[in-house]
Design a protein around this motif. Structure first.
Motif, mmCIF file in Angstrom:
data_model
loop_
_atom_site.group_PDB
_atom_site.id
_atom_site.type_symbol
_atom_site.label_atom_id
_atom_site.label_comp_id
_atom_site.label_asym_id
_atom_site.label_seq_id
_atom_site.Cartn_x
_atom_site.Cartn_y
_atom_site.Cartn_z
ATOM 1 N N SER A 85 0.836 -1.199 0.000
ATOM 2 C CA SER A 85 0.000 0.000 0.000
ATOM 3 C C SER A 85 0.868 1.246 0.000
ATOM 4 C CB SER A 85 -0.881 0.035 1.252
ATOM 5 O OG SER A 85 -1.800 -1.005 1.239
ATOM 6 N N SER A 86 0.230 2.351 -0.341
ATOM 7 C CA SER A 86 0.914 3.639 -0.203
ATOM 8 C C SER A 86 0.691 4.134 1.226
ATOM 9 C CB SER A 86 0.357 4.656 -1.200
ATOM 10 O OG SER A 86 -0.977 5.008 -0.856
ATOM 11 N N ILE A 87 1.503 5.070 1.631
ATOM 12 C CA ILE A 87 1.336 5.667 2.953
ATOM 13 C C ILE A 87 -0.059 6.283 3.054
ATOM 14 C CG2 ILE A 87 2.150 7.503 4.482
ATOM 15 C CD1 ILE A 87 4.041 5.125 4.444
ATOM 16 N N GLN A 88 -0.530 6.889 1.965
ATOM 17 C CA GLN A 88 -1.869 7.491 1.949
ATOM 18 C C GLN A 88 -2.939 6.446 2.270
ATOM 19 O OE1 GLN A 88 -2.980 10.943 1.060
ATOM 20 N NE2 GLN A 88 -4.598 10.003 2.247
ATOM 21 N N GLU A 89 -2.835 5.269 1.660
ATOM 22 C CA GLU A 89 -3.808 4.206 1.912
ATOM 23 C C GLU A 89 -3.756 3.735 3.355
ATOM 24 O OE1 GLU A 89 -4.027 2.228 -2.547
ATOM 25 O OE2 GLU A 89 -2.291 1.810 -1.271
ATOM 26 N N ILE A 90 -2.569 3.666 3.912
ATOM 27 C CA ILE A 90 -2.436 3.252 5.309
ATOM 28 C C ILE A 90 -3.040 4.303 6.231
ATOM 29 C CG2 ILE A 90 -0.770 2.807 7.166
ATOM 30 C CD1 ILE A 90 0.968 1.468 4.980
ATOM 31 N N VAL A 91 -2.734 5.565 5.962
ATOM 32 C CA VAL A 91 -3.301 6.656 6.761
ATOM 33 C C VAL A 91 -4.827 6.601 6.686
ATOM 34 C CG1 VAL A 91 -3.543 9.170 6.876
ATOM 35 C CG2 VAL A 91 -1.272 8.157 6.628
ATOM 36 N N ASN A 92 -5.361 6.354 5.494
ATOM 37 C CA ASN A 92 -6.818 6.305 5.305
ATOM 38 C C ASN A 92 -7.468 5.127 6.024
ATOM 39 O OD1 ASN A 92 -6.611 8.582 3.709
ATOM 40 N ND2 ASN A 92 -6.829 7.481 1.782
ATOM 41 N N THR A 93 -6.778 3.983 6.096
ATOM 42 C CA THR A 93 -7.383 2.790 6.705
ATOM 43 C C THR A 93 -7.028 2.604 8.169
ATOM 44 O OG1 THR A 93 -5.569 1.366 5.993
ATOM 45 C CG2 THR A 93 -7.464 1.526 4.521
ATOM 46 N N SER A 94 -6.145 3.421 8.705
ATOM 47 C CA SER A 94 -5.703 3.205 10.091
ATOM 48 C C SER A 94 -6.866 3.245 11.089
ATOM 49 C CB SER A 94 -4.598 4.189 10.484
ATOM 50 O OG SER A 94 -5.068 5.515 10.409
ATOM 51 N N MET A 124 -3.096 -6.343 19.130
ATOM 52 C CA MET A 124 -3.435 -5.795 17.807
ATOM 53 C C MET A 124 -4.146 -4.459 17.942
ATOM 54 S SD MET A 124 -4.535 -9.200 15.590
ATOM 55 C CE MET A 124 -6.180 -8.637 15.593
ATOM 56 N N TYR A 125 -5.055 -4.352 18.896
ATOM 57 C CA TYR A 125 -5.771 -3.096 19.115
ATOM 58 C C TYR A 125 -4.779 -1.987 19.493
ATOM 59 C CZ TYR A 125 -8.728 0.491 21.124
ATOM 60 O OH TYR A 125 -9.307 1.701 21.413
ATOM 61 N N THR A 126 -3.834 -2.318 20.364
ATOM 62 C CA THR A 126 -2.824 -1.335 20.771
ATOM 63 C C THR A 126 -1.975 -0.914 19.580
ATOM 64 O OG1 THR A 126 -2.758 -2.283 22.987
ATOM 65 C CG2 THR A 126 -0.878 -0.924 22.336
ATOM 66 N N LYS A 127 -1.545 -1.879 18.772
ATOM 67 C CA LYS A 127 -0.728 -1.566 17.586
ATOM 68 C C LYS A 127 -1.521 -0.702 16.601
ATOM 69 C CE LYS A 127 2.808 -4.315 18.631
ATOM 70 N NZ LYS A 127 4.056 -3.759 19.103
ATOM 71 N N ALA A 128 -2.804 -1.009 16.415
ATOM 72 C CA ALA A 128 -3.646 -0.213 15.512
ATOM 73 C C ALA A 128 -3.827 1.202 16.064
ATOM 74 C CB ALA A 128 -5.001 -0.893 15.314
ATOM 75 N N SER A 129 -3.966 1.326 17.373
ATOM 76 C CA SER A 129 -4.115 2.650 17.996
ATOM 77 C C SER A 129 -2.854 3.488 17.816
ATOM 78 C CB SER A 129 -4.432 2.509 19.487
ATOM 79 O OG SER A 129 -5.661 1.843 19.672
ATOM 80 N N VAL A 130 -1.699 2.856 17.957
ATOM 81 C CA VAL A 130 -0.428 3.567 17.759
ATOM 82 C C VAL A 130 -0.292 3.983 16.292
ATOM 83 C CG1 VAL A 130 2.095 3.315 17.790
ATOM 84 C CG2 VAL A 130 0.734 2.479 19.721
ATOM 85 N N VAL A 132 -2.737 4.731 14.265
ATOM 86 C CA VAL A 132 -3.626 5.886 14.098
ATOM 87 C C VAL A 132 -2.945 7.135 14.643
ATOM 88 C CG1 VAL A 132 -5.781 6.949 14.907
ATOM 89 C CG2 VAL A 132 -5.784 4.594 14.094
ATOM 90 N N GLN A 133 -2.345 7.006 15.806
ATOM 91 C CA GLN A 133 -1.664 8.146 16.441
ATOM 92 C C GLN A 133 -0.532 8.662 15.555
ATOM 93 O OE1 GLN A 133 0.106 7.072 20.212
ATOM 94 N NE2 GLN A 133 -0.388 9.059 21.083
ATOM 95 N N GLU A 134 0.275 7.764 15.036
ATOM 96 C CA GLU A 134 1.400 8.166 14.176
ATOM 97 C C GLU A 134 0.896 8.763 12.860
ATOM 98 O OE1 GLU A 134 4.613 8.368 14.847
ATOM 99 O OE2 GLU A 134 4.302 7.563 16.864
ATOM 100 N N SER A 135 -0.183 8.206 12.316
ATOM 101 C CA SER A 135 -0.735 8.692 11.050
ATOM 102 C C SER A 135 -1.372 10.067 11.186
ATOM 103 C CB SER A 135 -1.793 7.711 10.527
ATOM 104 O OG SER A 135 -1.223 6.459 10.284
ATOM 105 N N SER A 136 -1.792 10.395 12.395
ATOM 106 C CA SER A 136 -2.476 11.673 12.627
ATOM 107 C C SER A 136 -1.514 12.842 12.810
ATOM 108 C CB SER A 136 -3.369 11.565 13.864
ATOM 109 O OG SER A 136 -4.315 10.547 13.679
ATOM 110 N N LYS A 137 -0.242 12.551 12.984
ATOM 111 C CA LYS A 137 0.731 13.619 13.193
ATOM 112 C C LYS A 137 0.895 14.441 11.915
ATOM 113 C CE LYS A 137 3.549 11.395 16.727
ATOM 114 N NZ LYS A 137 4.870 10.820 17.038
ATOM 115 N N THR A 138 1.078 15.743 12.093
ATOM 116 C CA THR A 138 1.295 16.613 10.939
ATOM 117 C C THR A 138 2.604 16.264 10.247
ATOM 118 O OG1 THR A 138 0.132 18.372 12.109
ATOM 119 C CG2 THR A 138 1.435 19.021 10.205
ATOM 120 N N LYS A 148 5.213 0.629 12.132
ATOM 121 C CA LYS A 148 3.993 0.371 12.917
ATOM 122 C C LYS A 148 3.038 -0.536 12.141
ATOM 123 C CE LYS A 148 5.591 2.672 16.244
ATOM 124 N NZ LYS A 148 6.249 1.906 17.291
ATOM 125 N N THR A 149 3.002 -0.393 10.824
ATOM 126 C CA THR A 149 2.176 -1.267 9.988
ATOM 127 C C THR A 149 2.698 -2.698 10.056
ATOM 128 O OG1 THR A 149 1.677 0.586 8.525
ATOM 129 C CG2 THR A 149 1.276 -1.625 7.657
#
Length: 197
Positions: A85-94, A124-130, A132-138, A148-149
């Motif tokens: 996937s692209s980083i964009q796709e990962i950010v979108n699905t996180s 898995m929930y913790t890894k997915a939460s992290v 999301v947190q990393e993907s949300s950073k500016t 993290k993926t």
């Protein structure tokens, strides 16, 4: 009167200097914003490669049991979609990954309600939460998002190992099966001896 004209002239001169500086500053900020946006766009287009993660196959029994667990199947599809996937796709699905892993926690079928499985789903929930947190950073870092993926995918593979272990035979069952096969072999050998004599 002369002082008044000088005062007006000086005020206009100073104002025009501030205006020129301000315009120059606005142009620099606009250029910096444009550079930032171009950098982000390039970052988001970058593909990640996670092909070096060993995939675990479910046993026939485990596969049959998870086929009745829609939340697991949804999460499995989300994970499969991460391959190359692209980083964009990962950010979108996180966020989907986080929500789906949360749904796994609350819908574990009775056959899988074991502490090791619950623990793997929590991981898995913790890894997915992290993620999301990393993907949300500016100013996110592609390497961190990729790492993290990978960690989330590895956690999913670990869950599949635990799901398979539910159907592994105990040592006593294994020994009984071996004893049964030995007896069958002995019976076959005895029949062969009797038929020869």
């Amino acid at each position: 009167m002369i002082n008044f004209k000088n005062l007006i002239f000086n005020s206009l001169f100073v104002s025009s200097i501030f205006l020129a500086i301000s315009c120059n500053s606005d142009q620099k900020e606009e250029k910096a914003l444009q550079n930032f946006q171009e950098k982000k766009a390039a970052q988001l287009k970058e593909n990640i490669s996670i092909s070096n993660i060993k995939s675990v196959s479910l046993s026939a029994e485990a596969k049959d049991s998870v086929s009745q667990w829609p939340e697991y199947l949804t999460f499995e599809n989300e994970i499969a979609g991460l391959q190359n996937s692209s980083i964009q796709e990962i950010v979108n699905t996180s966020n989907n990954l986080k929500e789906t892993s949360a749904a796994l926690i609350s819908t574990i079928p009775p056959i899988f309600k074991e502490i090791p499985i619950q623990t793997r789903i929590n991981v898995m929930y913790t890894k997915a939460s992290v993620l999301v947190q990393e993907s949300s950073k500016t100013n996110f870092d592609n390497k961190v998002i990729t790492q993290k993926t990978k960690e989330l995918i590895i956690a999913f593979q670990d869950l599949k190992i635990q799901l398979n272990e539910v159907f592994l035979k105990t040592l006593e069952e294994f020994e009984e099966e071996i004893e049964k096969r030995i007896q069958e072999q002995d019976s076959i050998q005895q029949i062969k001896k009797d038929s020869v004599s």
